[in-house]
Enzyme design. Structure first.
Site, PDB file in Angstrom:
ATOM      1  N   LYS A  39       0.844  -1.206   0.000  1.00 59.64           N
ATOM      2  CA  LYS A  39       0.000   0.000   0.000  1.00 59.64           C
ATOM      3  C   LYS A  39       0.875   1.250   0.000  1.00 59.64           C
ATOM      4  O   LYS A  39       0.579   2.221  -0.686  1.00 59.64           O
ATOM      5  CB  LYS A  39      -0.898  -0.027   1.246  1.00 59.64           C
ATOM      6  CG  LYS A  39      -1.564   1.279   1.582  1.00 59.64           C
ATOM      7  CD  LYS A  39      -2.502   1.147   2.753  1.00 59.64           C
ATOM      8  CE  LYS A  39      -1.957   1.611   4.080  1.00 59.64           C
ATOM      9  NZ  LYS A  39      -1.560   3.014   4.181  1.00 59.64           N
ATOM     10  N   ARG A 113      -4.549  10.095   2.944  1.00 57.40           N
ATOM     11  CA  ARG A 113      -3.618  11.226   3.022  1.00 57.40           C
ATOM     12  C   ARG A 113      -2.790  11.362   1.746  1.00 57.40           C
ATOM     13  O   ARG A 113      -1.999  12.283   1.598  1.00 57.40           O
ATOM     14  CB  ARG A 113      -2.665  11.037   4.208  1.00 57.40           C
ATOM     15  CG  ARG A 113      -3.317  11.342   5.534  1.00 57.40           C
ATOM     16  CD  ARG A 113      -2.372  11.037   6.668  1.00 57.40           C
ATOM     17  NE  ARG A 113      -1.089  11.716   6.571  1.00 57.40           N
ATOM     18  CZ  ARG A 113      -0.886  12.980   6.926  1.00 57.40           C
ATOM     19  NH1 ARG A 113      -1.881  13.699   7.379  1.00 57.40           N
ATOM     20  NH2 ARG A 113       0.304  13.514   6.823  1.00 57.40           N
ATOM     21  N   CYS A 137      -5.536   7.602   8.907  1.00 54.25           N
ATOM     22  CA  CYS A 137      -5.904   7.020  10.191  1.00 54.25           C
ATOM     23  C   CYS A 137      -5.793   8.058  11.300  1.00 54.25           C
ATOM     24  O   CYS A 137      -4.926   8.915  11.261  1.00 54.25           O
ATOM     25  CB  CYS A 137      -4.989   5.844  10.499  1.00 54.25           C
ATOM     26  SG  CYS A 137      -5.414   4.384   9.557  1.00 54.25           S
ATOM     27  N   ASP A 326       3.900   0.516  12.283  1.00 56.67           N
ATOM     28  CA  ASP A 326       2.725  -0.275  11.857  1.00 56.67           C
ATOM     29  C   ASP A 326       2.783  -1.732  12.345  1.00 56.67           C
ATOM     30  O   ASP A 326       1.813  -2.462  12.201  1.00 56.67           O
ATOM     31  CB  ASP A 326       2.615  -0.293  10.329  1.00 56.67           C
ATOM     32  CG  ASP A 326       2.431   1.087   9.743  1.00 56.67           C
ATOM     33  OD1 ASP A 326       1.427   1.329   9.062  1.00 56.67           O
ATOM     34  OD2 ASP A 326       3.304   1.953   9.992  1.00 56.67           O
ATOM     35  N   VAL A 348       7.109   7.239  16.820  1.00 55.87           N
ATOM     36  CA  VAL A 348       6.834   7.843  15.504  1.00 55.87           C
ATOM     37  C   VAL A 348       5.565   8.686  15.532  1.00 55.87           C
ATOM     38  O   VAL A 348       5.544   9.814  15.035  1.00 55.87           O
ATOM     39  CB  VAL A 348       6.759   6.754  14.408  1.00 55.87           C
ATOM     40  CG1 VAL A 348       6.458   7.376  13.046  1.00 55.87           C
ATOM     41  CG2 VAL A 348       8.066   5.965  14.349  1.00 55.87           C
TER      42      VAL A 348
HETATM   43  C1  UD1 Z   1       3.848   6.613   6.237  1.00 51.72           C
HETATM   44  C2  UD1 Z   1       3.088   5.326   6.085  1.00 51.72           C
HETATM   45  C3  UD1 Z   1       2.635   4.778   7.430  1.00 51.72           C
HETATM   46  C4  UD1 Z   1       3.810   4.682   8.394  1.00 51.72           C
HETATM   47  C5  UD1 Z   1       4.589   6.004   8.445  1.00 51.72           C
HETATM   48  C6  UD1 Z   1       5.856   5.890   9.268  1.00 51.72           C
HETATM   49  C7  UD1 Z   1       2.048   5.575   3.928  1.00 51.72           C
HETATM   50  C8  UD1 Z   1       0.799   5.734   3.163  1.00 51.72           C
HETATM   51  N1  UD1 Z   1       1.932   5.555   5.254  1.00 51.72           N
HETATM   52  O1  UD1 Z   1       2.950   7.592   6.741  1.00 51.72           O
HETATM   53  O2  UD1 Z   1       2.086   3.477   7.224  1.00 51.72           O
HETATM   54  O3  UD1 Z   1       3.329   4.389   9.678  1.00 51.72           O
HETATM   55  O4  UD1 Z   1       4.956   6.414   7.120  1.00 51.72           O
HETATM   56  O5  UD1 Z   1       6.677   4.873   8.776  1.00 51.72           O
HETATM   57  O6  UD1 Z   1       3.119   5.419   3.382  1.00 51.72           O
HETATM   58  N2  UD1 Z   1       5.235  14.678  10.452  1.00 51.72           N
HETATM   59  C9  UD1 Z   1       5.231  16.033  10.743  1.00 51.72           C
HETATM   60  N3  UD1 Z   1       5.060  16.920   9.712  1.00 51.72           N
HETATM   61  C10 UD1 Z   1       4.901  16.512   8.415  1.00 51.72           C
HETATM   62  C11 UD1 Z   1       4.922  15.125   8.123  1.00 51.72           C
HETATM   63  C12 UD1 Z   1       5.093  14.225   9.171  1.00 51.72           C
HETATM   64  O7  UD1 Z   1       5.376  16.431  11.897  1.00 51.72           O
HETATM   65  O8  UD1 Z   1       4.747  17.372   7.526  1.00 51.72           O
HETATM   66  C13 UD1 Z   1       5.380  13.696  11.560  1.00 51.72           C
HETATM   67  C14 UD1 Z   1       4.123  12.835  11.724  1.00 51.72           C
HETATM   68  O9  UD1 Z   1       3.138  13.491  12.474  1.00 51.72           O
HETATM   69  C15 UD1 Z   1       4.681  11.612  12.424  1.00 51.72           C
HETATM   70  C16 UD1 Z   1       6.079  11.496  11.807  1.00 51.72           C
HETATM   71  O10 UD1 Z   1       6.395  12.768  11.237  1.00 51.72           O
HETATM   72  O11 UD1 Z   1       4.800  11.864  13.809  1.00 51.72           O
HETATM   73  C17 UD1 Z   1       6.180  10.431  10.730  1.00 51.72           C
HETATM   74  O12 UD1 Z   1       5.246  10.692   9.705  1.00 51.72           O
HETATM   75  P1  UD1 Z   1       5.502  10.226   8.206  1.00 51.72           P
HETATM   76  O13 UD1 Z   1       6.762   9.439   8.139  1.00 51.72           O
HETATM   77  O14 UD1 Z   1       5.356  11.401   7.313  1.00 51.72           O
HETATM   78  O15 UD1 Z   1       4.277   9.242   7.945  1.00 51.72           O
HETATM   79  P2  UD1 Z   1       3.328   9.136   6.686  1.00 51.72           P
HETATM   80  O16 UD1 Z   1       4.091   9.388   5.430  1.00 51.72           O
HETATM   81  O17 UD1 Z   1       2.082   9.909   6.922  1.00 51.72           O
END
Ligand code: UD1
Length: 454
Positions: A39, A113, A137, A326, A348
């Site tokens: 995914k 997202r 989520c 995850d 995370v």
């Molecule tokens: C992706 C995965 C998800 C996984 C996560 C971490 C997808 C669709 N989802 O989610 O399954 O759990 O990576 O491996 O690929 N953050 C900020 N600002 C931002 C972006 C992120 O503060 O602009 C923070 C988030 O709140 C979180 C952390 O960074 O605490 C990690 O987020 P991120 O790695 O971006 O996760 P996703 O890409 O949303």
């Protein structure tokens, strides 16, 4: 009804409609399930097709609702998406890309997202983009500040509207020097998808290096991008003027594989996960072994079962190559059956133990520490991310009436209900179709005893 449901196949339509399960637990899961493309790669590779001047073919695409959301978003932007030359493949033709109406984008964005990743490609193709308020989520605030800061560095103008954000690039996009405050998966992908066609060189520091990101880099390289991965989380991207299409078989879904592995441990069953590979699961397999799990790595997949009594463990979630966030929820169900005290530190996301409440209702002994156990330095100093869950086992679980909160937490609820004695009512399971293909069919194949009751 949204297009998401319209485009889902029969099985996933059944999953989406079947919001409530009655699960009769206490029976080990035995059998074989197949995992397809991840995914977390497939949806991004679909977005990447927008950048090409020729059609792309993506293989091993799972039939999950997040894919349906991205598909319909691509379609409203003029990308022709049709079945490819083999089952589970998609052909994506971006040659008629066009602007879409805000309302239309909003209607098709669903709870995903992924729309945030449309920014760079749409700015390159159309000079503007509209991104609706994002779902995903409910596992914390999930901000997009890293994304927007990076886009501004490329020269994008970001305008916040009540219903989302509008972006434009009056002078085109230029390569940039970007240091992420945290190795965010999504923000790294944002930079990759924007930099490949920006003028000049982009240097991305503190990048995420998850296997799905490496696979996205492979996709972009097939399209004609020039991307090099340097030591210490540095990625260099030399912008090119045009990109072609790609033909790519997606990396397998290691998160789904880890979910079924934990299900085998929790229910004391034996599950062969077809398509799972060792290389991308090394960290998970180490923890599984410490917990008392056994795995048999074969050419076409991995067989998971208990290797004896389950043992407690201390794990901390982290970015790759650490233990992925995850993986902790399904593992915690197995840890309720281990003899002794386990601790799981979540670093995370700030709100990823909400699912534990339902396990406690079923008889598990889990205490969640919302501010962590040590009060030590934070991984991201301006945010308080660390939480911990302490699990004492083994505890007998008994059936309960529970409601699924999010994708991985929801999976854990189903596995807990299958581990428990008696009957559970598990509500809101439709959410599982976001990430688990043919979920009900897989449960049936593993001998689970359940009825769809609503
Ligand atoms: C992706 C995965 C998800 C996984 C996560 C971490 C997808 C669709 N989802 O989610 O399954 O759990 O990576 O491996 O690929 N953050 C900020 N600002 C931002 C972006 C992120 O503060 O602009 C923070 C988030 O709140 C979180 C952390 O960074 O605490 C990690 O987020 P991120 O790695 O971006 O996760 P996703 O890409 O949303």
């Amino acid at each position: 009804m949204t297009l998401v449901e319209d485009t889902a196949t029969k099985d996933n339509a059944k999953s989406a409609a079947g919001e409530t399960l009655s699960i009769h637990g206490g029976r080990p899961l035995h059998g074989r399930v197949e995992v397809k493309g991840a995914k977390n790669l497939v949806t991004k590779a679909m977005v990447a097709s927008l950048l090409g001047e020729a059609p792309s073919v993506l293989r091993d695409v799972p039939d999950i609702s997040d894919v349906a959301v991205v598909r319909s978003l691509l379609e409203v932007h003029g990308v022709r998406v049709e079945e490819g030359d083999e089952p589970g493949s998609l052909r994506l033709d971006p040659r008629d890309v066009q602007s879409a109406h805000m309302e239309e984008i909003d209607a098709h964005a669903g709870a995903s997202r992924i729309p945030i990743l449309f920014c760079g490609p749409l700015l390159h193709q159309l000079g503007q983009a509209f991104i609706p308020d994002l779902g995903g989520c409910r596992i914390g605030d999930r901000p997009i500040d890293f994304h927007l800061d990076a886009l501004r560095k490329f020269g994008a103008v970001v305008e916040k509207l009540p219903s989302g954000i509008r972006l434009s690039a009056p002078r085109g996009l230029r390569g940039a020097s970007i240091h992420l405050p945290y190795p965010s998966v999504g923000a790294t992908e944002q930079v990759l998808l924007t930099a490949v066609r920006a003028r000049g060189v982009t240097e991305l520091r503190n990048a995420a290096i998850e296997p799905e990101i490496m696979d996205l880099i492979a996709v972009l390289q097939k399209m004609g991008a020039i991307i090099s991965y340097e030591p210490n989380r540095v990625i260099l991207i030399e912008g090119v003027e045009r990109l072609d299409g790609y033909d790519h078989r997606a990396i397998f879904d290691r998160n789904e594989a880890a979910s079924w592995a934990s299900a085998a441990l929790a229910t004391d069953g034996e599950i062969f996960v077809g398509g799972a590979k060792q290389q991308e699961m090394l960290t998970f397999l180490n923890v599984l072994r410490k917990v008392g799990g056994s795995f048999d790595i074969r050419e076409d997949g991995i067989l998971f079962r208990r290797g004896g009594d389950l043992r407690p463990v201390t794990v901390e979630t982290d970015v790759h190559p650490g233990f992925m966030t995850d993986w902790q929820q399904p593992l915690i169900v197995a840890l309720t059956q281990a003899t002794g005290q386990s601790t799981v530190h979540e670093t995370v996301y700030e709100n990823r133990f909400g699912f534990a409440e339902a396990l406690v209702k079923m008889g598990a002994d889990i205490t969640v520490y919302p501010h962590g156990l040590q009060g030590g330095p934070r991984r991201v100093p301006r945010r308080s991310l660390e939480q911990a869950a302490v699990i004492n086992g083994p505890t007998a679980l008994t059936g309960a009436d529970i409601t699924v909160p999010d994708l991985r937490g929801g999976y854990s609820h189903v596995i807990a209900a299958l581990t428990a004695d008696g009957t559970s009512t598990v509500r809101n399971v439709g959410i599982l179709s976001r990430g688990y293909e043919k979920f009900f069919d897989k449960l049936t194949a593993l001998g689970a005893d359940f009825d769809v009751v609503g």
